[in-house]
Design a protein around this motif. Structure first.
Motif, PDB file in Angstrom:
ATOM      1  N   GLY A 134     -28.499  10.776   7.491  1.00 25.60           N
ATOM      2  CA  GLY A 134     -27.155  10.902   8.033  1.00 25.60           C
ATOM      3  C   GLY A 134     -26.098  11.031   6.958  1.00 25.60           C
ATOM      4  N   ASN A 135     -24.835  11.086   7.407  1.00 26.22           N
ATOM      5  CA  ASN A 135     -23.709  11.263   6.484  1.00 26.22           C
ATOM      6  C   ASN A 135     -23.054   9.920   6.161  1.00 26.22           C
ATOM      7  N   ASP A 136     -23.900   8.922   5.851  1.00 29.56           N
ATOM      8  CA  ASP A 136     -23.396   7.577   5.587  1.00 29.56           C
ATOM      9  C   ASP A 136     -23.664   7.131   4.155  1.00 29.56           C
ATOM     10  N   ILE A 137     -23.714   8.090   3.243  1.00 28.16           N
ATOM     11  CA  ILE A 137     -23.930   7.745   1.837  1.00 28.16           C
ATOM     12  C   ILE A 137     -22.727   6.969   1.312  1.00 28.16           C
ATOM     13  N   ASN A 138     -22.987   5.954   0.510  1.00 29.05           N
ATOM     14  CA  ASN A 138     -21.920   5.158  -0.113  1.00 29.05           C
ATOM     15  C   ASN A 138     -21.798   5.559  -1.571  1.00 29.05           C
ATOM     16  N   ASN A 139     -20.688   6.206  -1.895  1.00 37.54           N
ATOM     17  CA  ASN A 139     -20.442   6.615  -3.274  1.00 37.54           C
ATOM     18  C   ASN A 139     -19.107   6.069  -3.766  1.00 37.54           C
ATOM     19  N   SER A 140     -18.694   4.907  -3.250  1.00 37.66           N
ATOM     20  CA  SER A 140     -17.377   4.358  -3.574  1.00 37.66           C
ATOM     21  C   SER A 140     -17.178   4.150  -5.072  1.00 37.66           C
ATOM     22  N   LEU A 141     -18.228   3.797  -5.791  1.00 44.80           N
ATOM     23  CA  LEU A 141     -18.096   3.510  -7.221  1.00 44.80           C
ATOM     24  C   LEU A 141     -18.378   4.731  -8.096  1.00 44.80           C
ATOM     25  N   GLY A 142     -18.597   5.893  -7.477  1.00 45.56           N
ATOM     26  CA  GLY A 142     -18.804   7.106  -8.245  1.00 45.56           C
ATOM     27  C   GLY A 142     -20.238   7.262  -8.714  1.00 45.56           C
ATOM     28  N   GLY A 143     -20.466   8.267  -9.567  1.00 37.58           N
ATOM     29  CA  GLY A 143     -21.817   8.581 -10.000  1.00 37.58           C
ATOM     30  C   GLY A 143     -22.540   9.422  -8.968  1.00 37.58           C
ATOM     31  N   VAL A 144     -23.786   9.768  -9.250  1.00 33.46           N
ATOM     32  CA  VAL A 144     -24.601  10.539  -8.307  1.00 33.46           C
ATOM     33  C   VAL A 144     -25.287   9.556  -7.369  1.00 33.46           C
TER      34      VAL A 144
END
Length: 796
Positions: A134-144
């Motif tokens: 799904g579209n629930d990736i957590n990238n709040s802190l940046g990076g890949v």
């Protein structure tokens, strides 16, 4: 006021098509290409953001604020020249974080959606795209936020399902209290820090994630390892072991999250904890000297040429470079199954910098020392750690003329990098800039590990300026080359090292043909104490100094500190390089008939025990006087219309030049710091605190000298500047001082903008402010309209 536009000749240089993203596959025959967007509109900058622990987070989709991406992805095959579009993607979508599987058979990337990132994957041979979860990736802190595990599995960082966003209670239960620790330390002026218990809960909500292992063959996705605030993850070359770093409480209200307490764990392939490697406290009280580090283990990394050997380093000098020590670093290692005690490897006399791996008897270690500007490159023997390392290069990093270059590495199928060698492993390959008094000539050298002899294999040849970027594989015969000329933008070629055979990869046209024939000259001159200086002079097409009337000129600079006067004067640019016109640079004013003296040398030298800042004012004055004298002597600059400007540290310089010289008709200071007592724990290359040298901090504050500024000063600042030390209050206070002292000044605050400006409206308005300012004032301080103004549209 409404947003304004500069004259059309300047405005036309703002939204030029930028170069696309180019990402070569492991076999180097395929390239992912995706287009970059133009500047965003101001409404995009108005998207919501939360400021927590040194980060700015978009709360709608758990991504870093301002994350935009690329569009129109496609795949180009070098050998055939074919260009194929990805299939099955939504129209108008933006994408980020393109990557290749280790064997190059598969591509992955993330779509930026309104709720989170959506991972996609495609087989290279079909380019049929499918969603992964799904579209629930957590990238709040940046990076890949994902990683290939082999060629058919992913580790994906996702939001915690079912957790509700915390609510800020309106009930006030007591004051906010902090206690000092009694420990000495020096923290720079960080921004966007945690402020309350509610911020702590909010940071947990946005930063906490769960890793999932996704299998492409079955589509199954299972939780992997424990949830938490994941600050780092790295796998061993054999893919069986992982090092993961979790941020843990207690958090800090004084430093950003990358200095919070953390724990480092070793995990197996299934995500189970094997061993706790380290538990480290909050980093709030490091010694103030540059090069200070924590005393706990740090810099964990895998040995690239070994299936599973883990390395790290520990300080031997209590992390304080002010202490005398024969050795400052001790490297340790552990290897599978990771049940024994850590074993000692080499010691380093200076601060640890980097490791490059080759084989059991060949690795490279780099260590450095700030006070001497010294960097040492050593060959050492991982399988014989007690053997004394051999010094390959020992140089001063300010001495660009004698820079030996950097060792070249190539990627393995494990996605780890090893040294590129020739002659049965006895020769390293080096790439360098080739700086010299005639300008840089990049090179490729062979370096023999036994004799330490160098052999030049290739170098850039005028009238071109060429840069080797990377070699294609372990057989060092072909490398990617960027080639440019003063009037031709860089394009890319594949070149055979020995035969010279080339294959052209790109054919980008000139991005701004209206300036194609503008003139460029690298001007060299000398300041009064003998230090050699240089600057990049740009003049409009057809201008002939000495015959034509002198031009109004904008001088733009950024000070640099040095410990050696000879090295301060080294030439670092080539007359054959293409000059990119960024709207944030001074070069757009060429289109309005101005000359531009860009990046004119502003060295601040402090030799021996003397600190550069002790004579900062005197040296910027000498630098400016030498430059202005040279430009007037050449017949380029109209003495009554010489303007000076800079961004950030360049703005600080600009204010000092207006206070301590009478050379300029006006100044432009963008996003600067003007009161050094507001950055009391150091700034730029200044290690000493305000309490150690209060007189220096006061004297170096242009705010203190505001009464001496007689030339008009334009101050521009982003209203949400998050850069350390350049709070918007710096420009606000400076303007208030100038206003109340009866000086001529103007303050422009750009809504929603950070330290650098992003929105199209902001950039156009900034250029309008700068153009208007220079057109209004000459050295006498009188308003003028000497030349017919170009057409200006308003109300954008």
């Amino acid at each position: 006021m409404l947003y304004q536009r500069p004259p059309d000749a300047i405005a036309d240089l703002v939204n030029l098509k930028p170069d696309p993203l180019m990402l070569f596959g492991p076999d180097r025959d395929y390239i992912i290409i995706a287009d970059r967007p133009m500047y965003p509109g101001i409404n995009e900058l108005k998207e919501p953001k939360v400021k927590l622990a040194g980060r700015q987070i978009n709360p709608s989709n758990f991504t870093p604020y301002g994350s935009r991406g690329f569009f129109n992805p496609r795949l180009q095959r070098v050998s055939t020249g074919t260009d194929l579009a990805f299939r099955g993607l939504p129209d108008g979508a933006m994408f980020r974080y393109f990557s290749w599987s280790p064997d190059g058979s598969r591509i992955a990337f993330c779509e930026v959606t309104g709720h989170g990132l959506q991972l996609w994957t495609a087989e290279r041979d079909t380019l049929n795209c499918t969603r992964v979860g799904g579209n629930d990736i957590n990238n709040s802190l940046g990076g890949v936020p994902y990683d290939f595990i082999g060629n058919d599995r992913f580790l994906i960082k996702r939001q915690i399902a079912g957790v509700e966003k915390p609510v800020d209670s309106e009930t006030v239960t007591g004051p906010k209290v902090q206690d000092s620790s009694g420990k000495e330390g020096a923290n720079r002026t960080y921004t966007n820090l945690l402020q309350s218990d509610y911020d702590v809960r909010l940071f947990h909500y946005y930063a906490t994630s769960q890793l999932y292992l996704h299998r492409l063959d079955t589509g199954n996705e299972t939780a992997w390892a424990e949830p938490g605030i994941i600050a780092g993850l790295g796998d061993s070359p054999n893919g069986k072991w992982f090092v993961i770093t979790y941020v843990v409480e207690p958090f800090s209200f004084n430093v950003p999250y990358d200095k919070f307490a953390d724990k480092v764990l070793l995990l197996d392939r299934e995500g189970n904890e094997v061993r706790e490697l380290a538990r480290r406290p909050i980093v709030e009280h490091l010694p103030p000297a540059f090069g200070a580090v924590i005393t706990e283990p740090r810099r964990y990394s895998w040995r690239s040429d070994h299936p599973a050997q883990l390395y790290w380093t520990e300080a031997l000098d209590d992390g304080d470079p002010r202490k005398q020590a024969d050795y400052r670093e001790q490297l340790f290692y552990l290897e599978a199954p990771f049940t024994g005690e850590p074993r000692k490897s080499i010691r380093l006399p200076l601060r640890f910098g980097a490791l490059r791996w080759g084989r059991g008897d060949l690795a490279i270690a780099v260590d450095w020392e700030w006070s001497s500007r010294r960097q040492v490159t050593r060959r050492w023997f991982p399988d014989d750690p007690q053997r004394e390392p051999e010094v390959l290069f020992d140089h001063n990093w300010e001495d660009n003329y004698n820079d030996p270059g950097n060792v070249v590495t190539v990627s393995l199928p494990s996605d780890h990098s090893i040294l590129l060698t020739r002659d049965a492993g006895e020769t390293l390959i080096l790439i360098g800039n080739g700086h010299s008094p005639e300008g840089p000539q990049p090179f490729v050298d062979a370096f023999n590990l036994t004799s330490h002899e160098r052999k030049r294999l290739w170098e850039s040849t005028p009238p071109y300026f060429e840069r080797p970027l990377f070699f294609l594989d372990e057989d060092p015969d072909r490398f990617l080359l960027a080639r440019e000329q003063s009037n031709e933008r860089p394009n890319f070629f594949l070149r055979h090292l020995t035969s010279g055979e080339e294959l052209r990869i790109t054919d980008f046209p000139h991005p701004y043909p209206q300036l194609r024939n503008s003139q460029y000259e690298l001007v060299t001159y000398q300041r009064s104490d003998g230090v050699q200086l240089s600057g990049e002079l740009h003049t409009p097409e057809g201008f002939d100094p000495g015959k034509d009337a002198p031009l109004p000129i904008l001088m733009w600079a950024y000070p640099q500190e040095y410990k050696d006067a000879d090295k301060a004067g080294q030439v670092l640019t080539s007359s054959h390089q293409f000059r990119r016109v960024s709207p944030l640079s001074p070069l757009p004013f060429l289109a309005a008939g101005y000359a531009v003296f860009d990046d004119f040398a502003m060295p601040i030298v402090g030799e021996g025990d003397e600190e550069p800042n002790e004579t900062f004012i005197e040296q910027v004055r000498m630098n400016a006087r030498a430059a202005v004298h040279k430009l007037v002597e050449m017949g380029v600059a109209d003495p009554n219309r010489i303007y000076v400007g800079g961004h950030s540290y360049g703005a600080f310089m600009t204010a000092h030049l207006l206070a301590h010289t009478n050379l300029f008709a006006g100044g432009i200071a963008r996003s600067g710091a003007f009161n050094r007592t507001l950055t009391p724990f150091g700034f730029q290359a200044e290690e000493r605190t305000f309490w150690q040298v209060p007189d220096t901090y006061v004297r170096l504050s242009p705010f203190v000298h505001a009464d001496k500024i007689d030339s008009p000063l334009l101050l521009i600042h982003g209203e949400e500047d998050s850069n350390s030390g350049t709070y918007p209050v710096q420009s606000k206070r400076m303007f208030t001082a100038l206003d109340n002292l009866g000086k001529t000044a103007r303050l422009c605050l750009l809504p929603y903008e950070d330290h650098g400006y992003a929105a199209e409206e902001s950039i156009l308005h900034m250029l309008w402010e700068m153009y208007r300012w220079m057109e209004m004032y000459r050295k006498e301080g009188k308003k003028v309209m000497k030349r017919k103004p170009l057409t200006t549209s308003t109300g954008h």
